[in-house]
Design an enzyme around this catalytic site. Structure first.
Site, PDB file in Angstrom:
ATOM      1  CB  SER A 140      -0.889   0.017   1.244  1.00 25.49           C
ATOM      2  OG  SER A 140      -1.687  -1.132   1.288  1.00 25.49           O
ATOM      3  CB  ILE A 181       4.766  -8.660 -11.139  1.00 24.83           C
ATOM      4  CG1 ILE A 181       5.578  -7.796 -10.157  1.00 24.83           C
ATOM      5  CG2 ILE A 181       4.427  -7.907 -12.426  1.00 24.83           C
ATOM      6  CD1 ILE A 181       4.808  -6.636  -9.504  1.00 24.83           C
ATOM      7  NE  ARG A 215     -31.055 -29.451  -1.993  1.00 24.13           N
ATOM      8  CZ  ARG A 215     -30.739 -30.694  -1.671  1.00 24.13           C
ATOM      9  NH1 ARG A 215     -30.647 -31.626  -2.617  1.00 24.13           N
ATOM     10  NH2 ARG A 215     -30.485 -31.008  -0.425  1.00 24.13           N
ATOM     11  N   GLY A 263     -24.649 -26.928   1.017  1.00 26.02           N
ATOM     12  CA  GLY A 263     -23.474 -27.802   0.892  1.00 26.02           C
ATOM     13  C   GLY A 263     -23.007 -27.950  -0.549  1.00 26.02           C
ATOM     14  CD  GLU A 321      -6.230  -2.998 -11.100  1.00 19.41           C
ATOM     15  OE1 GLU A 321      -7.119  -2.127 -11.141  1.00 19.41           O
ATOM     16  OE2 GLU A 321      -6.009  -3.797 -12.033  1.00 19.41           O
ATOM     17  CB  THR A 323      -6.246  -2.783   0.271  1.00 19.76           C
ATOM     18  OG1 THR A 323      -6.030  -1.553   0.988  1.00 19.76           O
ATOM     19  CG2 THR A 323      -4.949  -3.582   0.203  1.00 19.76           C
TER      20      THR A 323
END
Ligand SMILES: Cc1cc2nc3c(=O)[nH]c(=O)nc-3n(C[C@H](O)[C@H](O)[C@H](O)COP(=O)(O)OP(=O)(O)OC[C@H]3O[C@@H](n4cnc5c(N)ncnc54)[C@H](O)[C@@H]3O)c2cc1C
Length: 385
Positions: free
Chosen positions: A131, A156, A267, A340, A363, A365
């Site tokens: 940072s 990188i 489901r 699950g 890029e 935080t």
């Protein structure tokens, strides 16, 4: 929602979606499992002319803007964020050149990039400088017609696979960040080597390595812009790239929502599809609402950037912060909707949840994004007094 895209933008989006659907989705689990670099998919992107989107026409690209770039990134991330990161990181390496490169530098590096014959990388981070980018220690010392670079760049993206690297190094150690400069370093330059491939939680199709520079001598004309411009160039590059990170988040979250909603229809529990439970509908409703808000923000900021404002650091940070936090939450909720099954590798949402995390980290935080937005607000409200 209809974002009133032009015919050209819709065609570009359809093309990227088609590649994502037909080429990326069928391979993503395998790429993740094998941690394999997606060369075949990259050549599909090149064949479809998608490697030159933001590169000006005079250098063989399509000369498109930030919104078009975001549309492509979103579509690719719907397939796999690892693949989309590989693609996006190459443009991150190219932005300094697009913004500040000389004619000769652009003519040398941009056409192969536009054709997809070469890929790029952006090398800023170091072991002690994450940072705190101003803490970099890599040096570039002028020596007659050359610069000699020494230092190690950490984590990188595309390292070892990319043909050229924008490297940020100190030309004047006494000036801290103001003594930083940007250089074009080629993979084949003497003194360039790469560390081991990092083993990561997610985006495993994307490669992350160290770039090691040991008495790496490059011609003086590899300096981008002027000595001392490295930090400004880095900030401008990241400002431009951040809506792209937001787009990856939007594409990823869309895919997670699609998977979770389709599963909830299929489901059955207690004799009915789980979609019919209001608790499940509320989860899906929140996911869909936050996703649309993030998409609208990214498109609005990208359009704003395309209007060429002088400064858009705050907006760029917002376009990364909100969508990437959203994607983390939406992917976690997608796993929850699927129970699950969502936790099993057989289904794609566990990978999506792992992939989402990096978007809050690289890029800059999301804490740093809040710092940038806070700083801008502080200035704005000081002026209003
Ligand atoms: C997979 C991957 C790919 C990457 N690709 C690239 C690349 O291509 N090129 C490149 O140059 N870099 C790359 N990076 C580096 C990336 O940009 C950094 O990891 C990131 O900027 C954060 O730095 P750090 O990891 O050293 O964390 P640190 O800076 O050590 O931060 C650790 C924690 O402290 C918090 N923190 C630090 N400072 C502050 C502050 N001032 N205020 C509030 N909170 C703070 C951070 O938010 C974080 O939560 C990559 C990283 C990863 C993991």
């Amino acid at each position: 929602m209809d974002y009133l895209l032009t015919e050209e933008q819709r065609m570009l989006q359809d093309l990227a979606r088609q590649i994502s659907e037909e080429r990326i989705k069928p391979l993503r689990a395998q790429l993740d499992e094998e941690e394999a670099f997606p060369w075949d998919i990259l050549s599909d992107l090149a064949q479809a002319d998608l490697t030159g989107t933001i590169i000006p026409e005079e250098y063989g690209g399509l000369g498109l803007g930030s919104l078009e770039n975001c549309l492509v990134l979103e579509a690719l991330a719907q397939g796999c964020v690892g693949v989309a990161t590989t693609y996006a990181a190459s443009f991150l390496g190219a932005y300094p050149l697009l913004l500040y490169g000389s004619e000769a530098q652009k003519a040398r590096y941009l056409p192969p990039l536009a054709r997809g014959e070469a890929w790029a990388a952006f090398a800023l981070t170091e072991p002690q400088a994450g940072s705190d980018a101003g803490a970099i220690q890599t040096t570039a010392v002028k020596d007659s017609g050359s610069y000699i670079l020494n230092g190690t760049k950490q984590w990188i993206t595309n390292a070892g696979e990319a043909e050229f690297y924008t490297v940020i190094a100190l030309t004047d150690r006494t000036k801290g960040a103001r003594g930083a400069s940007a250089f074009l370093v080629e993979k084949s330059d003497p003194g360039v080597s790469f560390g081991k491939k990092e083993k990561k939680m997610g985006i495993r199709a994307s490669v992350t390595r160290e770039v090691i520079l040991e008495d790496c001598r490059v011609p003086a004309d590899r300096l981008i812009s002027k000595e001392g411009m490295g930090f400004i160039l880095t900030m401008k590059t990241l400002d431009l790239a951040r809506p792209g990170a937001g787009s990856l988040a939007v594409g990823l979250a869309q895919s997670a929502l699609d998977e979770a909603a389709a599963f909830a229809k299929e489901r059955h529990q207690f004799g009915v599809p789980i979609f019919s439970f209001q608790a499940v509908q509320h989860l899906l409703a929140d996911m869909a609402t936050k996703l649309e808000a993030a998409r609208a923000l990214v498109y609005a900021v990208a359009r704003y950037i395309d209007s060429k404002p002088k400064d858009f650091s705050k907006e760029g940070a917002m376009a990364k912060l909100f969508p990437t936090d959203m994607a983390m939450q939406v992917t976690v909720d997608a796993v929850q909707v699927m129970g699950g099954h969502g936790y099993m590798r057989e289904y794609p949402v566990e990978k999506m949840m792992r992939d989402a995390k990096i978007l809050q980290i690289y890029e800059g935080t999301n804490q740093i994004m809040r710092n940038i937005i806070g700083l801008a607000l502080n200035k704005e409200y000081s002026r209003k007094k």
